[in-house]
Scaffold this active site. Sequence first.
Site, short mmCIF file in Angstrom:
data_model
loop_
_atom_site.label_atom_id
_atom_site.label_comp_id
_atom_site.label_asym_id
_atom_site.label_seq_id
_atom_site.Cartn_x
_atom_site.Cartn_y
_atom_site.Cartn_z
N ASN A 79 -4.11 39.49 8.74
CA ASN A 79 -3.21 40.65 8.72
C ASN A 79 -1.96 40.44 7.85
O ASN A 79 -1.34 41.40 7.42
CB ASN A 79 -2.84 41.10 10.13
CG ASN A 79 -2.09 40.05 10.92
OD1 ASN A 79 -2.06 38.88 10.54
ND2 ASN A 79 -1.48 40.45 12.02
N LYS A 125 -5.69 26.87 3.89
CA LYS A 125 -7.03 27.42 4.15
C LYS A 125 -6.82 28.91 4.45
O LYS A 125 -6.45 29.30 5.56
CB LYS A 125 -7.65 26.68 5.34
CG LYS A 125 -8.81 27.39 6.03
CD LYS A 125 -10.09 27.39 5.22
CE LYS A 125 -11.23 28.10 5.94
NZ LYS A 125 -11.07 29.56 6.08
N GLU A 184 0.72 30.35 16.29
CA GLU A 184 1.10 31.71 16.68
C GLU A 184 -0.20 32.44 16.97
O GLU A 184 -0.97 32.72 16.06
CB GLU A 184 1.87 32.39 15.54
CG GLU A 184 2.27 33.82 15.88
CD GLU A 184 2.63 34.64 14.64
OE1 GLU A 184 2.91 34.06 13.58
OE2 GLU A 184 2.61 35.87 14.75
N ARG A 225 -1.03 43.96 14.40
CA ARG A 225 0.06 42.98 14.30
C ARG A 225 0.18 42.29 15.64
O ARG A 225 0.08 42.96 16.68
CB ARG A 225 1.40 43.67 13.95
CG ARG A 225 1.41 44.34 12.59
CD ARG A 225 2.55 45.34 12.49
NE ARG A 225 3.85 44.76 12.80
CZ ARG A 225 4.64 45.23 13.77
NH1 ARG A 225 4.29 46.25 14.52
NH2 ARG A 225 5.80 44.65 13.98
N CYS A 226 0.42 40.98 15.61
CA CYS A 226 0.55 40.29 16.89
C CYS A 226 1.79 40.79 17.64
O CYS A 226 1.87 40.68 18.85
CB CYS A 226 0.59 38.78 16.68
SG CYS A 226 1.87 38.29 15.55
N GLU A 232 -5.89 42.62 24.12
CA GLU A 232 -5.21 43.04 22.89
C GLU A 232 -6.18 43.84 22.03
O GLU A 232 -7.13 43.25 21.51
CB GLU A 232 -4.88 41.75 22.13
CG GLU A 232 -3.54 41.64 21.58
CD GLU A 232 -3.45 40.48 20.59
OE1 GLU A 232 -2.66 40.61 19.67
OE2 GLU A 232 -4.16 39.47 20.73
O1 G3H Z 1 0.82 39.55 13.25
C1 G3H Z 1 1.68 38.72 13.41
C2 G3H Z 1 2.90 38.73 12.62
O2 G3H Z 1 3.62 37.53 12.80
C3 G3H Z 1 3.76 39.93 12.94
O3 G3H Z 1 4.78 40.04 12.01
O4 G3H Z 1 6.35 41.52 13.27
O5 G3H Z 1 6.60 41.17 10.83
O6 G3H Z 1 4.70 42.52 11.72
P1 G3H Z 1 5.65 41.38 11.96
#
Ligand code: G3H
Length: 496
Positions: free
Chosen positions: A169, A192, A264, A297-298, A391
Amino acid sequence: MAGQGVFKDLLDGDVFKYYVDGAWTPTTSGKSVGIVNPSTLKPLFKISACTQDEVNKCVDSCKAAQKLWAKVPLWKRAEHLHKLAAIMKDQKITIADCLVKEVAKCMKDAMVEVVRSGDLIDYTAEEGIRILSEGKFLTSDPFPGNERNKYCLASKIPLGVVLAIPPFNYPVNLAVSKIGPALIAGNSVLLKPPTQGAVATLHMVHCIHMAGFPKGLVNAITGKGSEIGDYTTTHPGINCISFTGGDTGIAISKKAGMIPLQMELGGKDTCLVLEDADLELAATHVVKGGYSYSGQRCTAVKVVCVMESVADELVKKINEKIKKLTVGMPEKDCDITPVISETSANFIQGLVEDAKEKGAKLHQEWKREGNLIWPVLIDKVLPDMRIAWEEPFGPVLPIMRIKSVEEGIHHCNANNFALQGCVFTKNIDKAIMISDAMESGTIQINAAPARGPDHFPFQGLRDSGIGSQGIINSINMMCKTKSIVINLPGPSYSMG
Ligand code: G3H
């Protein structure tokens, strides 16, 4: 498609080469991995299916380059990074174009990803000089005893070879958020890239090539997880792993051994809306936080817990905003674009069907064409529904109507994925007390969850990860402390 709008040096026929020792190199396997365009479901690019021998070659190259890089003055390391940032910004259209095709990110967000990455590298270079040029001087206090005859000079030294594994993403941004801190701290990097997003990431690597970093300082390997995945993450030449992604991170952590890890992983970011909240503000953030990049997005808002008395009004406002979202292809800069894969779309559909069967209310009609899913707000979600806990990583958002703040906090804390959360209220005392009680890495007050600004600490709790990120924390994490202790025969000169 390969060859159009891409750097030609990267190609061997229609296959993207891997990058080792400062050169784009064809794999000896003769095999490739296909990348499918998530929007058209048609084959798009091919990347090299590298071998374990090629992993060894990359690691050896990283090790040799790192020894010399560790001796390069900080200001020179920073100079290289600034050059890289400038080249990336210059090449933003080429890189963004790959992101649009490969991960179906809309053009404006793809451009933001590249420019944000350049800014992140610039800031890392500056912050790195400040953090790394400072050491510590300590005088001694004996445990036990009275003699104070030792002095300690402590400084930060590099870890060695950092393995960087970014997700689909943010394949470019979450690659440089690992590479920048690693390099300024004197490490080398084996990158990678994710399969989907690999070509955009390889273009970023070509910017590293153009910036003139020493050969072997950054190497990039591509291939099948089944062939080189475990082999790379458990390679004895790797001294640190920085990974962003899903559950694979848990498996990597278990096998990694005695090396620093920065992981993460997922997030089930809970949004708590209180009775006194500014509902217009909350709705704006819920829609932006829940649906941008189609919820992939996480840090996306993954569940809204709203006080029953204001739930109808909040839902009405959210629905009005959902109506304005454009749905379509990333090239058209639509807000909602196809999700990354068919597997992902099927998973999202399964969560929605489960919620519907168990009595949840869908405010929009379920609509899907290929990987394109129209945004859905799922109301009256109850704890027995999968979507309350899992999720979706898609444009579907559950609403849970709660009778008390405690119920919302409980839901947030009972979740395995504790990356971020947010609370909407006009009462700042309450906001802080609730933030304190919500057990997540970061709680945003009156705004949706977000990783940035990129120098803020960023760390998930429980299954959301280990090791704090953000520019400052990443630089510190990618170093170890070396101490030199001066031992004197006595605390002061004996005058006979
Ligand atoms: O998807 C995981 C990312 O670390 C989220 O970053 O809050 O800038 O979209 P963001």
